[in-house]
Design a protein around this motif. Structure first.
Motif, PDB file in Angstrom:
ATOM      1  N   ASN A  44      10.787 -36.535  -1.935  1.00  0.00           N
ATOM      2  CA  ASN A  44       9.633 -36.468  -1.028  1.00  0.00           C
ATOM      3  C   ASN A  44       8.642 -37.590  -1.263  1.00  0.00           C
ATOM      4  O   ASN A  44       7.994 -38.054  -0.332  1.00  0.00           O
ATOM      5  CB  ASN A  44       8.914 -35.136  -1.203  1.00  0.00           C
ATOM      6  N   GLY A  45       8.474 -38.003  -2.528  1.00  0.00           N
ATOM      7  CA  GLY A  45       7.451 -39.006  -2.826  1.00  0.00           C
ATOM      8  C   GLY A  45       6.080 -38.474  -2.479  1.00  0.00           C
ATOM      9  O   GLY A  45       5.813 -37.279  -2.632  1.00  0.00           O
ATOM     10  N   ARG A  81       0.712 -47.469   1.663  1.00  0.00           N
ATOM     11  CA  ARG A  81       1.680 -46.430   1.296  1.00  0.00           C
ATOM     12  C   ARG A  81       2.736 -46.237   2.379  1.00  0.00           C
ATOM     13  O   ARG A  81       3.911 -46.033   2.099  1.00  0.00           O
ATOM     14  CB  ARG A  81       0.967 -45.100   1.049  1.00  0.00           C
ATOM     15  N   GLU A  95       9.770 -27.923  -0.243  1.00  0.00           N
ATOM     16  CA  GLU A  95       9.207 -28.176  -1.576  1.00  0.00           C
ATOM     17  C   GLU A  95       7.697 -28.454  -1.522  1.00  0.00           C
ATOM     18  O   GLU A  95       7.015 -28.370  -2.535  1.00  0.00           O
ATOM     19  CB  GLU A  95       9.916 -29.370  -2.239  1.00  0.00           C
ATOM     20  N   MET A 107      12.992 -28.306 -10.216  1.00  0.00           N
ATOM     21  CA  MET A 107      11.760 -29.095 -10.133  1.00  0.00           C
ATOM     22  C   MET A 107      11.557 -29.621  -8.714  1.00  0.00           C
ATOM     23  O   MET A 107      12.465 -30.055  -8.067  1.00  0.00           O
ATOM     24  CB  MET A 107      11.835 -30.291 -11.087  1.00  0.00           C
ATOM     25  N   SER A 108      10.365 -29.563  -8.285  1.00  0.00           N
ATOM     26  CA  SER A 108      10.028 -30.108  -6.983  1.00  0.00           C
ATOM     27  C   SER A 108       9.911 -31.622  -7.088  1.00  0.00           C
ATOM     28  O   SER A 108       9.531 -32.145  -8.123  1.00  0.00           O
ATOM     29  CB  SER A 108       8.694 -29.501  -6.547  1.00  0.00           C
ATOM     30  N   SER A 109      10.270 -32.298  -6.003  1.00  0.00           N
ATOM     31  CA  SER A 109      10.165 -33.752  -6.053  1.00  0.00           C
ATOM     32  C   SER A 109       8.836 -34.219  -5.477  1.00  0.00           C
ATOM     33  O   SER A 109       8.638 -35.385  -5.207  1.00  0.00           O
ATOM     34  CB  SER A 109      11.314 -34.377  -5.275  1.00  0.00           C
ATOM     35  N   VAL A 110       7.930 -33.284  -5.265  1.00  0.00           N
ATOM     36  CA  VAL A 110       6.640 -33.639  -4.685  1.00  0.00           C
ATOM     37  C   VAL A 110       5.762 -34.335  -5.720  1.00  0.00           C
ATOM     38  O   VAL A 110       5.638 -33.879  -6.848  1.00  0.00           O
ATOM     39  CB  VAL A 110       5.906 -32.370  -4.198  1.00  0.00           C
ATOM     40  N   THR A 111       5.187 -35.448  -5.356  1.00  0.00           N
ATOM     41  CA  THR A 111       4.201 -36.087  -6.226  1.00  0.00           C
ATOM     42  C   THR A 111       2.942 -36.311  -5.413  1.00  0.00           C
ATOM     43  O   THR A 111       2.750 -37.374  -4.846  1.00  0.00           O
ATOM     44  CB  THR A 111       4.703 -37.442  -6.760  1.00  0.00           C
ATOM     45  N   PRO A 112       2.107 -35.273  -5.336  1.00  0.00           N
ATOM     46  CA  PRO A 112       0.897 -35.398  -4.510  1.00  0.00           C
ATOM     47  C   PRO A 112       0.042 -36.582  -4.966  1.00  0.00           C
ATOM     48  O   PRO A 112      -0.066 -36.829  -6.161  1.00  0.00           O
ATOM     49  CB  PRO A 112       0.167 -34.078  -4.750  1.00  0.00           C
ATOM     50  N   GLY A 113      -0.513 -37.290  -4.020  1.00  0.00           N
ATOM     51  CA  GLY A 113      -1.347 -38.433  -4.375  1.00  0.00           C
ATOM     52  C   GLY A 113      -2.595 -37.988  -5.110  1.00  0.00           C
ATOM     53  O   GLY A 113      -3.033 -36.859  -4.969  1.00  0.00           O
ATOM     54  N   GLU A 114      -3.152 -38.868  -5.900  1.00  0.00           N
ATOM     55  CA  GLU A 114      -4.380 -38.511  -6.614  1.00  0.00           C
ATOM     56  C   GLU A 114      -5.536 -38.439  -5.635  1.00  0.00           C
ATOM     57  O   GLU A 114      -5.599 -39.182  -4.672  1.00  0.00           O
ATOM     58  CB  GLU A 114      -4.694 -39.583  -7.665  1.00  0.00           C
TER      59      GLU A 114
END
Lengths: 112, 255
Positions: free
Chosen positions: B93-94, B160, B29, A1-8
């Motif tokens: 990464n956040g 942020r 990623e 799983m990628s740890s990327v959480t693209p912003g909304e």
């Protein structure tokens, strides 16, 4: 799983009306090697000129394509209108004598 | 080379190579996920640069180690406790801002260290550093600009970036911890004592954060345990399961 959480993405107001501010568009010109002209290679978005240069470096010179980059904001380019193609360009079609093709070029001159 | 010297040098090279390997994987990623196409390509380029540096550091580490291993063996066949990267690079990464803040905090350190390594008494280390320095000076220019742009941007981007700095800053101190191995490496003129880079790093951060209108936390507490392999965060194991699965599932497979 990628740890990327693209912003909304920012919410848009109503149908087809986005409040998202796009970065301006830039045209990119790259000199392939010393002695050649800068050539238009494409366009990209960037918030300012410096970032446009950086983005151009990353998008258009990954395979060692260039030794110099120019960028110019697309809105500063004045272009001919496609509809005026006839008056602008067709008159020269019938004037072949403007081409320097009626001379014998000495062999010593080589490729021109 | 005496056995003890070889072990110490290997450890130093693993620390260098594991930093770039794990950060390179983390940054990769983002491929296909970045907010705009231009940033997506830029991040992928950065990741590739870091993996390229990894090949050099780990390749040399494997040679010095003298057990007949390759850079690939070191990258894909070690388990979490054998990794020597700082904890900062394995953190998630956040959002885009957090990734770029982590990148800047790393690039800043790297850009200060690399010119010093370029004059290393070990010619291989000097050569690797000289090659990497050009890539790193571009990385740091780009990541610093982005930190400034987003920090001094909208209210949302500022919030942020400040949150990212508050989260990541308690990890930067690990760059500057020194142990007996570092002392031996410094005495041999291979690399500077990590602690000796701190003042320049602090100056650099002060300047960039002031431009970015961000506030550096005052507390100097630092998490540690990555570069000496004592205790990684829980994130490293997850990275390795993804990064290593192909070699683990199909040992020796090539393409």
């Amino acid at each position: 799983m990628s740890s990327v959480t693209p912003g909304e993405l920012p919410a848009s107001e109503g149908k087809g009306k986005s409040t998202r501010h796009e970065w301006p568009l830039w045209e990119v010109f790259i000199r392939g090697q010393h002695g050649l002209n800068h050539r238009h290679v494409g366009s990209l978005h960037a918030p300012d000129a410096e970032m446009a240069i950086k983005n151009a470096r990353d998008v258009y010179t990954r395979r060692n394509e260039g030794v110099s980059i120019w960028v110019v904001e697309s809105r500063h380019i004045t272009a001919t209108a496609p509809g005026e193609k006839g008056p602008l360009f067709e008159p020269s079609e019938s004037k072949i004598y403007r081409h320097p093709s009626f001379f014998d070029i000495p062999d010593d001159v080589g490729h021109m | 080379m005496a056995k003890q010297d070889r072990t110490t040098l290997t450890e130093f090279l693993l620390r260098m190579g594991d930093n770039t390997l794990i950060l390179g994987h983390r940054v990769s990623e983002w491929c296909g996920h970045a907010p705009v196409l231009e940033e997506d390509i830029a991040l992928a380029n950065t990741a590739l640069d870091l993996i390229g540096q990894t090949q050099l550091w780990l390749g040399y580490a494997a040679e010095v180690q003298g057990e007949g291993k390759t850079a690939d063996d070191l990258a894909f066949l070690r388990d979490a406790w054998d990794f020597r990267n700082v904890l900062l690079v394995e953190l998630p990464n956040g959002d885009f801002g957090q990734t770029l803040m982590r990148q800047f905090l790393f690039d800043a350190w790297s850009s200060i260290l690399m010119p010093r390594l370029a004059t290393s008494s070990d010619t291989r280390v000097a050569e690797i550093a000289e090659k990497a320095a050009k890539e790193i000076s571009y990385h740091v220019e780009r990541s610093a600009d982005t930190v400034v742009g987003l920090g001094d941007g909208t209210e949302e981007s500022h919030t942020r970036m400040q949150a990212a700095l508050d989260y990541l800053y308690p990890y930067v101190g690990e760059f500057f911890l020194s142990d007996a191995g570092d002392a031996a490496i410094a005495a041999a003129g291979i690399a500077p004592d990590p602690a000796s880079l701190r003042a320049e790093y602090d100056d650099f951060l002060d300047r960039v954060m002031a431009k970015a209108t961000l506030t550096l936390p005052e507390d100097r507490f630092t998490h540690h345990g990555g570069r000496n392999g004592e205790m990684h965060t829980e994130h490293l194991g997850h990275i390795l399961t993804q990064m290593q699965w192909l070699q683990r599932a199909y040992p020796g497979n090539t393409w």
